[in-house]
Design an enzyme around this catalytic site. Structure first.
Site: not given
Length: 289
Positions: A122, A143, A155, A193
């Site tokens: 991540s 991800h 992702e 993130n």
């Protein structure tokens, strides 16, 4: 070329929350899945979570097959060599660069030379993970979002050496699982993130500084911005230890604007990790998913 039609079996490394969720959605999509972890107890715990998730989806009418039929497509092992015949690997172990690099170095000598190798990291560099192999062009970031069976998005992260065909394959595979993809360069935190961690940390700081109650902070963000969860609720869902580790990684890469909130550190030190521990910013039944 890496073609979706060539994939029958998927190897998932790690039977935790993310690895188990990835195994579940791959098996639900019809793939044979081999899940590997280092201890049998981790595998058993992962299968219990999968069984519970499948039963909940079936109760809601969201599962087209009987849960038992999906489970029959999931095998487990503690021996990494048993992934020798899979057509795709997805690593979902602890978010530690050295551990992930060790996994990829081992896989490099086990799986076939044309097998795509994905990491569910991540925040960590896909390029750094790929450099542990002799085939960085075959390594890509996939991800998944937590909880994997529920969340729609994946992702796709392109490392510096990720091949264009592998990148295209990664999108196609995730979409075959019923997911919607977006793509990110291999920059710290990627899209999700990089933006999410400061948002969560600011919510924690607002609570710690007495701006509002935790309930009102979460309600304000839900009702004011139309997100499904406020920052404290989401932190509990993700796991406060995971949020802390991601924030610290981003701070090392991008500077002080990613400094973890003081209260986040204290919560993790106290063992209040969110839903998985039964207590975070809120209280839960232990291991509630």
């Amino acid at each position: 070329m890496h073609e979706l039609d060539d994939v029958d079996a998927v190897g998932v490394i790690g039977a935790g929350t993310m690895g188990g969720g990835i195994a579940q959605v791959a098996a639900t999509a019809g793939y044979e899945v081999v899940v590997r972890d280092v201890e049998t107890e981790y595998l058993d715990r992962g299968l219990e979570r999968i069984d519970s998730s499948l039963d909940r989806l079936a109760d809601r009418g969201s599962l087209e097959e009987d849960p038992a039929a999906v489970r029959e497509r999931i095998a487990t092992t503690t021996d990494l060599d048993e992934l020798a015949d899979v057509d795709l690997t997805i690593e979902a172990v602890i978010e530690d660069l050295d551990v992930k690099r060790d996994v990829f170095a081992d896989l490099d000598g086990i799986v076939g030379p044309d097998v795509p190798m994905a990491t569910n990291t991540s925040t960590l560099s896909v390029t750094a993970i790929a450099s542990a192999t002799d085939r960085p062009a075959s390594v890509v970031g996939l991800h998944f979002m937590n909880p994997v069976p529920i969340m729609e998005g994946v992702e796709v992260v392109r490392g510096e050496r990720t091949g264009a065909d592998v990148l295209e394959f990664a999108h196609a595979f995730a979409e075959d699982l019923g997911k919607t993809t977006w793509e990110s360069a291999d920059k710290p935190g990627f899209v999700t993130n990089r933006i999410l961690m400061p948002w969560i940390n600011e919510g924690i700081r607002a609570y710690d500084e007495g701006v509002a109650s935790k309930e009102d902070i979460d309600a304000g963000m839900r009702l004011g911005t139309n997100v499904p969860m406020g920052p404290l609720e989401l932190a509990d869902r993700i796991g406060l230890d995971v949020v802390l580790a991601a924030s610290e990684t981003l701070r090392e890469e991008l500077g002080d604007r990613y400094t973890p909130a003081y209260l986040l550190k204290r919560k993790v030190e106290a063992g209040d990790l969110g839903r998985k521990s039964g207590r975070g910013f809120y209280e839960y039944e232990r291991d509630e998913r």
